[in-house]
Motif scaffolding. Sequence first.
Motif, short mmCIF file in Angstrom:
data_model
loop_
_atom_site.label_atom_id
_atom_site.label_comp_id
_atom_site.label_asym_id
_atom_site.label_seq_id
_atom_site.Cartn_x
_atom_site.Cartn_y
_atom_site.Cartn_z
N GLU A 184 0.83 -1.21 0.00
CA GLU A 184 0.00 0.00 0.00
C GLU A 184 0.86 1.25 0.00
OE1 GLU A 184 -3.12 0.32 2.98
OE2 GLU A 184 -3.67 -1.75 2.49
N LEU A 185 1.91 1.22 0.81
CA LEU A 185 2.80 2.39 0.88
C LEU A 185 3.44 2.64 -0.48
CD1 LEU A 185 4.50 1.71 4.31
CD2 LEU A 185 3.20 3.76 3.74
N VAL A 186 3.93 1.59 -1.12
CA VAL A 186 4.59 1.74 -2.42
C VAL A 186 3.59 2.27 -3.45
CG1 VAL A 186 5.80 0.51 -4.27
CG2 VAL A 186 6.39 0.06 -1.87
N ALA A 187 2.36 1.79 -3.39
CA ALA A 187 1.33 2.29 -4.32
C ALA A 187 1.11 3.78 -4.11
CB ALA A 187 0.03 1.52 -4.12
N ASP A 188 1.33 4.25 -2.88
CA ASP A 188 1.17 5.68 -2.57
C ASP A 188 2.45 6.48 -2.78
OD1 ASP A 188 -1.43 5.58 -1.95
OD2 ASP A 188 -1.17 5.54 0.24
N GLY A 189 3.50 5.87 -3.28
CA GLY A 189 4.70 6.64 -3.62
C GLY A 189 5.92 6.38 -2.76
N THR A 190 5.79 5.51 -1.74
CA THR A 190 6.97 5.20 -0.91
C THR A 190 8.00 4.43 -1.74
OG1 THR A 190 5.72 5.22 1.14
CG2 THR A 190 7.74 3.92 1.13
N ILE A 229 8.64 -6.72 -4.02
CA ILE A 229 7.64 -5.69 -4.34
C ILE A 229 8.19 -4.74 -5.40
CG2 ILE A 229 6.26 -3.76 -3.43
CD1 ILE A 229 6.22 -5.19 -0.75
N GLU A 230 7.52 -4.73 -6.51
CA GLU A 230 7.99 -3.88 -7.60
C GLU A 230 7.77 -2.41 -7.23
OE1 GLU A 230 7.14 -3.68 -12.27
OE2 GLU A 230 6.88 -5.63 -11.31
N GLY A 231 8.73 -1.58 -7.54
CA GLY A 231 8.59 -0.15 -7.24
C GLY A 231 9.24 0.22 -5.92
N LEU A 232 9.45 -0.77 -5.04
CA LEU A 232 10.17 -0.50 -3.79
C LEU A 232 11.66 -0.55 -4.10
CD1 LEU A 232 10.17 -0.01 -0.74
CD2 LEU A 232 10.13 -2.48 -0.40
N LYS A 233 12.37 0.53 -3.80
CA LYS A 233 13.78 0.60 -4.21
C LYS A 233 14.71 0.14 -3.11
CE LYS A 233 12.60 3.23 -7.85
NZ LYS A 233 12.70 2.79 -9.21
N ARG A 234 14.36 0.49 -1.87
CA ARG A 234 15.32 0.21 -0.80
C ARG A 234 14.65 -0.22 0.49
NH1 ARG A 234 19.83 5.03 -1.08
NH2 ARG A 234 21.10 4.07 -2.69
N ILE A 235 15.37 -1.04 1.23
CA ILE A 235 14.90 -1.48 2.54
C ILE A 235 16.03 -1.30 3.55
CG2 ILE A 235 14.09 -3.46 3.89
CD1 ILE A 235 13.03 -4.62 1.22
N ARG A 236 15.70 -0.70 4.67
CA ARG A 236 16.64 -0.63 5.79
C ARG A 236 15.96 -1.25 7.01
NH1 ARG A 236 20.70 3.03 4.27
NH2 ARG A 236 20.03 4.47 2.63
N PHE A 237 16.71 -1.53 8.05
CA PHE A 237 16.08 -2.05 9.28
C PHE A 237 16.89 -1.63 10.49
CE2 PHE A 237 18.63 -5.40 7.26
CZ PHE A 237 19.55 -5.70 8.24
N THR A 238 16.23 -1.49 11.62
CA THR A 238 16.91 -1.19 12.88
C THR A 238 16.00 -1.57 14.04
OG1 THR A 238 18.33 0.47 13.89
CG2 THR A 238 16.16 1.24 13.24
N SER A 239 16.55 -2.09 15.16
CA SER A 239 17.90 -2.51 15.38
C SER A 239 17.96 -4.03 15.45
CB SER A 239 18.37 -2.03 16.75
OG SER A 239 18.76 -0.71 16.74
N PRO A 240 18.96 -4.66 14.95
CA PRO A 240 19.09 -6.11 15.13
C PRO A 240 20.11 -6.44 16.23
CG PRO A 240 20.44 -5.40 13.28
CD PRO A 240 19.94 -4.15 13.97
N TYR A 241 19.75 -7.37 17.10
CA TYR A 241 20.70 -7.88 18.10
C TYR A 241 21.71 -8.76 17.34
CZ TYR A 241 21.96 -9.92 22.66
OH TYR A 241 22.60 -10.31 23.80
N PRO A 242 23.01 -8.59 17.56
CA PRO A 242 23.99 -9.25 16.70
C PRO A 242 23.83 -10.76 16.55
CG PRO A 242 25.08 -7.66 18.13
CD PRO A 242 23.64 -7.71 18.56
N THR A 444 24.17 6.49 -16.74
CA THR A 444 23.44 5.22 -16.64
C THR A 444 23.20 4.77 -15.20
OG1 THR A 444 25.63 4.27 -16.98
CG2 THR A 444 24.06 4.09 -18.81
N PRO A 445 21.98 4.37 -14.91
CA PRO A 445 21.74 3.84 -13.57
C PRO A 445 22.40 2.48 -13.42
CG PRO A 445 19.74 3.69 -14.90
CD PRO A 445 20.78 4.33 -15.76
N LEU A 446 22.80 2.15 -12.20
CA LEU A 446 23.43 0.87 -11.97
C LEU A 446 22.40 -0.26 -11.98
CD1 LEU A 446 25.82 1.74 -9.01
CD2 LEU A 446 26.44 1.46 -11.40
N ARG A 447 21.18 0.09 -11.56
CA ARG A 447 20.19 -0.97 -11.34
C ARG A 447 18.81 -0.38 -11.57
NH1 ARG A 447 17.73 -2.05 -6.29
NH2 ARG A 447 19.22 -0.80 -5.17
N GLY A 448 17.94 -1.14 -12.19
CA GLY A 448 16.60 -0.64 -12.50
C GLY A 448 15.60 -0.92 -11.42
N ASN A 449 14.29 -0.99 -11.76
CA ASN A 449 13.17 -1.26 -10.85
C ASN A 449 13.18 -0.27 -9.70
OD1 ASN A 449 11.29 -2.21 -9.09
ND2 ASN A 449 12.03 -4.30 -9.08
#
Length: 449
Positions: A184-190, A229-242, A444-449
């Motif tokens: 839903e977020l990606v459909a709204d532009g995220t 998910i098509e259109g989603l370019k990047r994912i980050r996460f925080t915090s992971p216990y090692p 040139t972009p390195l990567r599409g989608n």
Amino acid sequence: MKIFIKTYGCQMNERDSEAAAAMFSARGHEVVDHESLADVLIFNTCSVRDQAERKAVGKIGFMKKLKKERPDLIIGVMGCMAQNRGEELFKELPHLDFVLGTGQLHKLADIVDSIHDDRRAQVALLEPGDEVLTGLGAHYNNSIFASIAITRGCNRYCSYCIVPYVRGREISRSIADIVDEARELVADGTREIMLLGQNVAAFGLGGNINPPPPDHSPFADLLNELCAIEGLKRIRFTSPYPSYFNDKLIDAIAAQPKICRSIHLPLQSGSDRVLKAMNRHYTASQYLEIVDKLRSKMPDVAFSTDIIVGFPGETEEDFNATREMMNRVGYDMAYIFKYSPRQGTVAAKLEDDIPQEVKEERNQVLLSDLEKRTAETNRKLLGSTQEILVEGVSKRNAERWSGKTSTAKTVIFTPGPETTVGELATVRINRVTAVSLFGELQPTPLRGN
Ligand code: 5AD
Ligand code: SF4
């Protein structure tokens, strides 16, 4: 009604405040960005260090005057300090109308509406065993960035930390729920999503604190589904216990270019003795093993961390072990905290024996090491080609735009006719300062989608 929400503390609180804003807005209330415009003032608070609590209490105390002038004003406190202090807060801050503990977000709008109709102070606190996942998914800010809470609570009980006591047992949402929210977020532009949790890498393990076998990681499964998910370019996460970085998770991250090459890996201390006293279930060398594995699969990965200086009994030798570990890992970024005893935690029973000046000095030493290191890392990027996610016009110069590398570094550049916010672009770094990177747009972009 007009609602003002002030947020203290971590990104999880920011997320809860945003969800609250979305809920109020869905009920026809208006969210305003200044307290003087509001009929309802909500303070979303933090308890992780004493200073955080004092700051919020000071600010809320200051609102007493406003309430005298405008008795209709509704003032409430939510978040970790609300949960931590509960009803007792009414004694300290008698002008408060409600205290809403953690995990009670779904009750917030009802409580405010009911106080509006019938002025009676209200309290809703999280009871042990009552943890629910309701109210996590609403979004209000429409931007290329969004965060999604994937877990609630924490089961780790690091000895210094109040979070397990104020945020309750760790529970995970379902992969399907999270993927729906992301779609839903990606459909709204995220275009970039930050996954949030006190211990995201324990996602889906049913609250079991034993790290899973090398081939099992529900968090890796979640990442894989989100990457599709098509259109989603990047994912980050925080915090992971090692300790949860097993082979499956490391391989999943390395295989997915959408997962950003910047990993926050809280170390807390580089001394095995202190780590043990902190109830952190890894040694410095086990931590390094994870760092080395991640680096061997992703040579460009950048690390950030959390460090506590001045934990009870921390000797000069312990501190030096932390300093050495930090230099060995070579963090791009570190959040360094001075130990603050939290009532109810195991460490609070130990004497807080490191003088404030020593904590301050150790903090400064690490900050200055870090500063040197950041300048050096920036210098090494000179001449390199980087993929950035375009964020828009730069804050300082309207003719320049800015974007971030996968390793979370901001690059300033002059846009081309086709440069678009939320798209990936390629830049060559042609100038660096100690704090900033400047780049030249490449075709040139390195990567599409
Ligand atoms: N004192 C100082 N820092 C703390 N943190 C958690 N509890 C305390 C405390 N009592 C730090 C840890 C954690 C970060 C969010 O806050 O480093 O990773
Ligand atoms: Fe606190 Fe440790 Fe849980 Fe992090 S993992 S929230 S430091 S108890």
